[in-house]
Design a protein around this motif. Structure first.
Motif, PDB file in Angstrom:
ATOM      1  N   ALA A 272      38.877  44.876  44.474  1.00  0.00           N
ATOM      2  CA  ALA A 272      37.520  45.286  44.068  1.00  0.00           C
ATOM      3  C   ALA A 272      36.733  44.031  43.727  1.00  0.00           C
ATOM      4  O   ALA A 272      37.314  42.942  43.569  1.00  0.00           O
ATOM      5  CB  ALA A 272      37.547  46.220  42.848  1.00  0.00           C
ATOM      6  N   ARG A 273      35.421  44.192  43.672  1.00  0.00           N
ATOM      7  CA  ARG A 273      34.545  43.099  43.263  1.00  0.00           C
ATOM      8  C   ARG A 273      33.625  43.624  42.179  1.00  0.00           C
ATOM      9  O   ARG A 273      33.042  44.705  42.342  1.00  0.00           O
ATOM     10  CB  ARG A 273      33.721  42.652  44.466  1.00  0.00           C
ATOM     11  CG  ARG A 273      33.410  41.171  44.497  1.00  0.00           C
ATOM     12  CD  ARG A 273      32.280  40.885  45.462  1.00  0.00           C
ATOM     13  NE  ARG A 273      31.042  41.319  44.857  1.00  0.00           N
ATOM     14  CZ  ARG A 273      30.129  42.056  45.489  1.00  0.00           C
ATOM     15  NH1 ARG A 273      30.301  42.445  46.732  1.00  0.00           N
ATOM     16  NH2 ARG A 273      29.028  42.413  44.855  1.00  0.00           N
ATOM     17  N   VAL A 274      33.514  42.898  41.085  1.00  0.00           N
ATOM     18  CA  VAL A 274      32.726  43.386  39.950  1.00  0.00           C
ATOM     19  C   VAL A 274      31.514  42.472  39.748  1.00  0.00           C
ATOM     20  O   VAL A 274      31.653  41.252  39.689  1.00  0.00           O
ATOM     21  CB  VAL A 274      33.584  43.412  38.661  1.00  0.00           C
ATOM     22  CG1 VAL A 274      32.784  43.998  37.501  1.00  0.00           C
ATOM     23  CG2 VAL A 274      34.868  44.204  38.879  1.00  0.00           C
ATOM     24  N   ASP A 275      30.326  43.083  39.657  1.00  0.00           N
ATOM     25  CA  ASP A 275      29.100  42.322  39.395  1.00  0.00           C
ATOM     26  C   ASP A 275      28.824  42.302  37.895  1.00  0.00           C
ATOM     27  O   ASP A 275      28.863  43.354  37.228  1.00  0.00           O
ATOM     28  CB  ASP A 275      27.902  42.976  40.103  1.00  0.00           C
ATOM     29  CG  ASP A 275      27.979  42.835  41.616  1.00  0.00           C
ATOM     30  OD1 ASP A 275      28.809  42.040  42.099  1.00  0.00           O
ATOM     31  OD2 ASP A 275      27.206  43.529  42.308  1.00  0.00           O
ATOM     32  N   VAL A 276      28.533  41.120  37.402  1.00  0.00           N
ATOM     33  CA  VAL A 276      28.302  40.915  35.964  1.00  0.00           C
ATOM     34  C   VAL A 276      27.032  40.086  35.836  1.00  0.00           C
ATOM     35  O   VAL A 276      26.798  39.175  36.642  1.00  0.00           O
ATOM     36  CB  VAL A 276      29.504  40.127  35.363  1.00  0.00           C
ATOM     37  CG1 VAL A 276      29.241  39.760  33.908  1.00  0.00           C
ATOM     38  CG2 VAL A 276      30.803  40.911  35.497  1.00  0.00           C
ATOM     39  N   LEU A 287      27.562  45.237  35.526  1.00  0.00           N
ATOM     40  CA  LEU A 287      26.482  45.855  36.315  1.00  0.00           C
ATOM     41  C   LEU A 287      27.032  46.965  37.192  1.00  0.00           C
ATOM     42  O   LEU A 287      26.545  48.085  37.188  1.00  0.00           O
ATOM     43  CB  LEU A 287      25.840  44.818  37.225  1.00  0.00           C
ATOM     44  CG  LEU A 287      24.531  44.167  36.847  1.00  0.00           C
ATOM     45  CD1 LEU A 287      23.974  43.403  38.031  1.00  0.00           C
ATOM     46  CD2 LEU A 287      23.504  45.174  36.356  1.00  0.00           C
ATOM     47  N   GLU A 288      28.059  46.632  37.974  1.00  0.00           N
ATOM     48  CA  GLU A 288      28.625  47.644  38.874  1.00  0.00           C
ATOM     49  C   GLU A 288      29.918  47.111  39.468  1.00  0.00           C
ATOM     50  O   GLU A 288      30.182  45.912  39.424  1.00  0.00           O
ATOM     51  CB  GLU A 288      27.640  48.009  39.985  1.00  0.00           C
ATOM     52  CG  GLU A 288      27.243  46.833  40.836  1.00  0.00           C
ATOM     53  CD  GLU A 288      27.467  47.074  42.313  1.00  0.00           C
ATOM     54  OE1 GLU A 288      27.826  48.184  42.728  1.00  0.00           O
ATOM     55  OE2 GLU A 288      27.307  46.102  43.075  1.00  0.00           O
ATOM     56  N   ILE A 289      30.707  48.028  40.048  1.00  0.00           N
ATOM     57  CA  ILE A 289      31.972  47.636  40.672  1.00  0.00           C
ATOM     58  C   ILE A 289      31.998  48.131  42.105  1.00  0.00           C
ATOM     59  O   ILE A 289      31.479  49.222  42.403  1.00  0.00           O
ATOM     60  CB  ILE A 289      33.178  48.164  39.852  1.00  0.00           C
ATOM     61  CG1 ILE A 289      34.505  47.612  40.389  1.00  0.00           C
ATOM     62  CG2 ILE A 289      33.219  49.674  39.788  1.00  0.00           C
ATOM     63  CD1 ILE A 289      35.676  47.751  39.414  1.00  0.00           C
ATOM     64  N   ASN A 290      32.593  47.322  42.989  1.00  0.00           N
ATOM     65  CA  ASN A 290      32.682  47.661  44.421  1.00  0.00           C
ATOM     66  C   ASN A 290      34.152  47.764  44.809  1.00  0.00           C
ATOM     67  O   ASN A 290      34.766  46.740  45.129  1.00  0.00           O
ATOM     68  CB  ASN A 290      32.014  46.565  45.239  1.00  0.00           C
ATOM     69  CG  ASN A 290      30.572  46.350  44.822  1.00  0.00           C
ATOM     70  OD1 ASN A 290      29.699  47.122  45.182  1.00  0.00           O
ATOM     71  ND2 ASN A 290      30.323  45.324  44.035  1.00  0.00           N
ATOM     72  N   PRO A 291      34.712  48.961  44.796  1.00  0.00           N
ATOM     73  CA  PRO A 291      36.122  49.073  45.191  1.00  0.00           C
ATOM     74  C   PRO A 291      36.333  48.928  46.703  1.00  0.00           C
ATOM     75  O   PRO A 291      37.480  48.781  47.142  1.00  0.00           O
ATOM     76  CB  PRO A 291      36.551  50.466  44.718  1.00  0.00           C
ATOM     77  CG  PRO A 291      35.332  51.158  44.252  1.00  0.00           C
ATOM     78  CD  PRO A 291      34.154  50.252  44.349  1.00  0.00           C
TER      79      PRO A 291
HETATM   80 MG   LIG Z   1      26.094  44.647  43.516  1.00  0.00          MG
END
Ligand SMILES: [Mg+2]
Ligand SMILES: Nc1ncnc2c1ncn2[C@@H]1O[C@H](COP(=O)(O)OP(=O)(O)O)[C@@H](O)[C@H]1O
Length: 350
Positions: A272-276, A287-291
């Motif tokens: 996953a990639r997490v936006d902070v 902010l949001e997470i991209n699994p």
């Molecule tokens: Mg994003």
């Protein structure tokens, strides 16, 4: 051990015409070149690849062509459950796959639901409300301007423009109207975070590995509070990436902590990639997470992996290997083969 790996994806060129109502309608979907690169990486690791484009034929394809596991990057076309559809089909057939399960994928696509969960676990995230239409906007929204308005169920900065940062009631109403009308979904109205922006790539399950933290900045010299990583910025390459991000160790630790805690409470799997982003006081906020993070040549997840010493081929293989280990695929396949052998010899004796 080489496996038969299904590769499930949505190509931009297959996006239904009914969805193409705005220039970024296909922003979430893949270019053919990305699918080809993933297939090549899987083949280089000794696997056989069966391509499985998303669509009505997917179920019969899965029933006809035996695959040991599916490498899933299929986003689905529409709705907040779109990313959950392929994993749900695979669950129903008992076929293992890379990445998170349908529940996590659906939850994480709805930014309001995700934020409700992460904040209930004490992970800092800006206050927000989800509204279906402008009539639902309360007179007092309970947050100070500037605010940020974005589609509740999208990714890839779809529906995010420089005008997403709104400074007045009038701009807020216009943006909510545009999002709900254009993207046929609720708008998320969120407190604006004026600080620097980071993204954290994560691989693993019980043991998590984070890639070097990446900072996303405007290519030109602009104050962070005017920077929005929006569709136009992405489309015109107006951003630059600093990876590893130039931050003190203590801040890096806090950013990683937000990302890892979000991955765990949302029960993500494999990647996953997490936006902070930092708030006005310099504190990291989720902010949001991209699994299902993008895997194209310009996507942040593979760029951060590369900065961490994992080239694209290795990354694809690591994602598959992580899922293979999680489901214990070697043992599962050996057991299936033993059953098949027994039934063949029973047939031969009868
Ligand atoms: Mg994003
Ligand atoms: N609350 C916010 N404050 C400031 N900028 C924001 C906020 N929410 C989103 N953004 C900006 O918009 C971009 C896209 O938003 P994000 O929530 O990551 O959605 P997506 O799923 O489209 O990536 C972010 O990378 C950031 O630059």
């Amino acid at each position: 051990m080489g496996f038969v790996v299904g590769l499930a994806y949505n190509l931009k060129k297959d996006c239904p015409r009914s969805e193409m109502v705005v220039e970024d309608a296909d922003a979430e979907f893949e270019e053919q070149a990305t699918v080809d690169r993933i297939a090549k990486a899987l083949r280089a690791a000794g696997h056989r690849v069966v391509r499985m484009p998303y669509g009505p034929g997917l179920l019969s394809r899965l029933q006809r062509d035996h695959v040991d596991i599916v490498f899933n990057i299929a986003e689905g076309w529409d709705g907040r459950c779109r990313e959950a559809i392929v994993p749900a089909i695979l669950e129903s057939l008992g076929v293992p796959y890379t990445g998170s399960d349908p529940l996590t994928l659906a939850v994480c696509l709805d930014k309001a639901v995700t934020k409700a969960i992460v904040s209930s676990y004490g992970i800092p995230t800006p206050k927000a409300v989800k509204v279906d239409c402008t009539a639902d906007l309360p007179n007092d929204i309970g947050m100070e301007f500037p605010l940020f308005v974005k589609p509740a169920y999208e990714g890839s900065s779809k529906g995010v423009r420089s005008s997403s940062k709104v400074n007045s009631r009038k701009e807020l109403v216009a943006m909510v109207d545009w999002i709900t009308g254009t993207y046929r979904q609720p708008a998320l109205v969120e407190e604006f975070l004026p600080g620097r922006e980071f993204t954290v790539g994560i691989l693993g399950n019980r043991q998590l590995e984070t890639f070097p933290i990446m900072e996303v900045r405007p290519a030109a010299e602009v104050e962070p509070e005017s920077f929005v990583y929006c569709y136009n910025t992405k489309h015109n390459n107006l951003e630059k990436f600093l990876c590893p991000a130039p931050v003190p160790d203590e801040l890096a630790e806090r950013i990683r902590d937000v990302a890892i805690r979000a991955f765990r409470v949302l029960e993500c799997r494999d990647l996953a990639r997490v936006d902070v982003r930092l708030d006005g006081a310099g504190n990291p906020q989720f902010l949001e997470i991209n699994p299902l993070p993008g895997l194209s040549t310009v996507s942040l997840f593979p760029i951060a992996a590369m900065a961490g010493g994992i080239p694209f081929e290795g990354l694809v293989q690591r994602i598959l290997d992580t899922a293979v280990a999680r489901v214990n695929l070697q043992a599962r396949k050996a057991a299936q083969e033993a059953v098949a052998r027994r039934s063949r010899s029973a047939l031969a004796r009868s």
